[in-house]
Design an enzyme around this catalytic site. Structure first.
Site, short mmCIF file in Angstrom:
data_model
loop_
_atom_site.label_atom_id
_atom_site.label_comp_id
_atom_site.label_asym_id
_atom_site.label_seq_id
_atom_site.Cartn_x
_atom_site.Cartn_y
_atom_site.Cartn_z
N SER A 33 0.84 -1.19 0.00
CA SER A 33 0.00 0.00 0.00
C SER A 33 0.88 1.23 0.00
O SER A 33 1.89 1.29 0.72
CB SER A 33 -0.90 0.01 1.24
OG SER A 33 -1.50 1.27 1.44
N LYS A 34 0.49 2.23 -0.80
CA LYS A 34 1.28 3.46 -0.85
C LYS A 34 1.24 4.22 0.46
O LYS A 34 2.06 5.09 0.70
CB LYS A 34 0.80 4.34 -2.00
CG LYS A 34 -0.64 4.83 -1.87
CD LYS A 34 -1.04 5.65 -3.09
CE LYS A 34 -2.48 6.13 -3.00
NZ LYS A 34 -2.88 6.90 -4.20
#
Length: 470
Positions: free
Chosen positions: A238-239
């Site tokens: 996940s960013k």
């Protein structure tokens, strides 16, 4: 089908930078196409005009070019095919495969709560003859019975009960078709034979197949849904919590060939178990049927190991050329005119043996180009403070000894080691005061070569300065 007829596509959305998962998908499409002697096409899925940004499209091209993933023909911009998407949606409306809906999300939620049914759209507008207007969308009429199935090269047969598929939106209230319609139409128009993408899109597949069937598209592509890439907590990358942009790894000095080799191991492995190998061999061995369905762990330590191995395989001139952005960039700790190419070249082969990323290089050579070394406090405390008396003894001796010795690495080595042995000191421990005084750290390139590159006068100056502090 004949191998040469294979045609795959990579279809990124320019609503964010190319991430690791997208890069792996692009690579697996490319590997399969090149292995089969087919074509690899690029399609930019930019139908979301509000979120698609030109700079992100350019970033996608930059990342693919860095990775060495080329494609056949000109890239297709999905936004250029809007008229075909609209025509497909109108056909579905005309033949009753789709209908208009004016339900709000709140209304759908309220009806579901009142009826005690599952969440999701309940088909309320199927027979209401809703007319075009503000807030009106178009939904696809999914079959009430039967199943939609497909064979997946990674997961085997995958089947969905049609009754569990809600009537999904195919045209927004703005009048723009959704990506499901665009994908169904464009994959058929481009002659895509194999769709290779992440498993997070597997639930999209039955919807696209139903759309293709309703549009009269008889060809059915072969699917391969790749395993998710997870972090060390086994959570999807996940960013928000992970470094997922390919650009991050470019900036940190990872080599593209190392990144490509490592990405190829995320869900796939060669039959012989060898992981670090030339790309040509990976292309020859790659088969989608060999992709593992289990989640793939993105291991930064393993990536760094791959990168270090590839750095050491570089010819010296190539290593020096590739590291230039990190020794001449805006973030180097020394003044631009302080960099000495000859001094750097003298230590380059020794640095090359030790670094795992190119952005580590400045930390190995900064002492050459700074007026005074940046002293690591832990190193100073350990060597100079706790070992005060021994450090004083060594520094005093070295200031005299190094003033007259021939200034080459072998001669410096012989003189210092000879003095250490003669005084029954430790060859390993009692070089530390010299290194900390000259470089500011306890670790770095080989010490004698470092002194030779720095020069006699600057070396003795730093030994005197460190002795004065003690």
């Amino acid at each position: 089908m004949p191998a040469a007829d294979v045609r795959v596509r990579f279809a990124p959305s320019p609503t964010g930078y190319l991430h690791i998962g997208g890069a792996r998908t692009a690579l697996f499409n490319w590997l399969f196409a090149r292995h089969m002697g087919g074509e690899m096409l690029l399609r930019i899925e930019d139908t979301d005009a509000e979120r698609s940004q030109p700079e992100l499209i350019e970033a996608i091209f930059t990342a693919l070019d860095w990775l060495g993933i080329d494609f056949d023909g000109e890239p297709v911009h999905q936004s250029d095919r809007l008229a075909d998407h609209v025509a497909a949606a109108e056909k579905l409306l005309a033949d009753g495969s789709a209908y208009r809906c004016d339900c709000t999300q709140d209304a759908v939620k309220a009806r579901n709560e009142q009826a005690g049914g599952p969440p999701g759209y309940d088909g309320f507008c199927r027979d209401r003859d809703v007319q075009p207007g503000p807030g009106v969308v178009v939904r696809f009429r999914t079959p009430d019975e039967g199943t939609t199935s497909f064979d997946d090269l990674v997961r085997g047969e995958v089947s969905f009960e049609n009754a569990n598929l809600e009537d999904f939106v195919i045209v927004r209230s703005s009048g723009l078709p959704m990506f499901l319609v665009a994908n169904a139409v464009d994959d058929a128009a481009m002659g895509i034979t194999h769709i290779v993408r992440g498993e997070d899109l597997i639930n999209v597949t039955p919807k696209v197949l139903l759309l293709r069937q309703a549009l009269g598209i008889t060809e059915v592509p072969v699917f391969a849904h790749l395993p998710l890439i997870v972090n060390e907590q086994r959570k999807k990358l996940s960013k928000r919590r992970d470094d997922v942009s390919v650009g991050d790894y470019i900036d940190r000095g990872y080599l593209p060939e190392a990144m490509v080799n490592y990405l190829a191991t995320l869900g796939w492995g060669a039959p012989d178990g060898v992981e670090i190998r030339p790309l040509s061999e990976i292309v020859e061995l790659f088969r989608l049927e060999d992709v593992n369905a289990s989640s793939a762990f993105f291991d930064l330590k393993k990536l760094a190991h791959f990168n270090g191995e590839y750095i050491r395989q570089l010819a010296l001139d190539d290593f020096i050329a590739r590291v230039q952005p990190w020794v001449h960039g805006p973030d180097v700790p020394w003044a631009a005119d302080a960099f000495d190419a000859d001094a750097f070249a003298a230590l380059a082969p020794l640095v090359q043996e030790r670094v795992k990323r190119l952005d580590e290089v400045p930390g190995y050579v900064d002492f050459l180009f700074l007026d005074q070394p940046e002293v690591d406090d832990d190193s100073w405390q350990k060597v100079m403070v706790k070992g005060h008396d021994r450090a004083v003894l060594v520094l005093d001796a070295m200031i005299d000894l190094l003033g007259t010795v021939e200034w080459t690495a072998p001669a410096i080595n012989d003189a210092v080691i000879g003095w250490i042995d003669a005084n029954e000191l430790s060859r390993s421990k009692d070089q530390a005061p010299i290194r900390v005084a000259v470089t500011g750290r306890t670790v770095g390139p080989p010490l004698w070569e470092s002194l030779a590159a720095l020069g006699r006068d600057r070396t003795i100056e730093r030994l005197r300065a460190a002795r004065a502090q003690l």
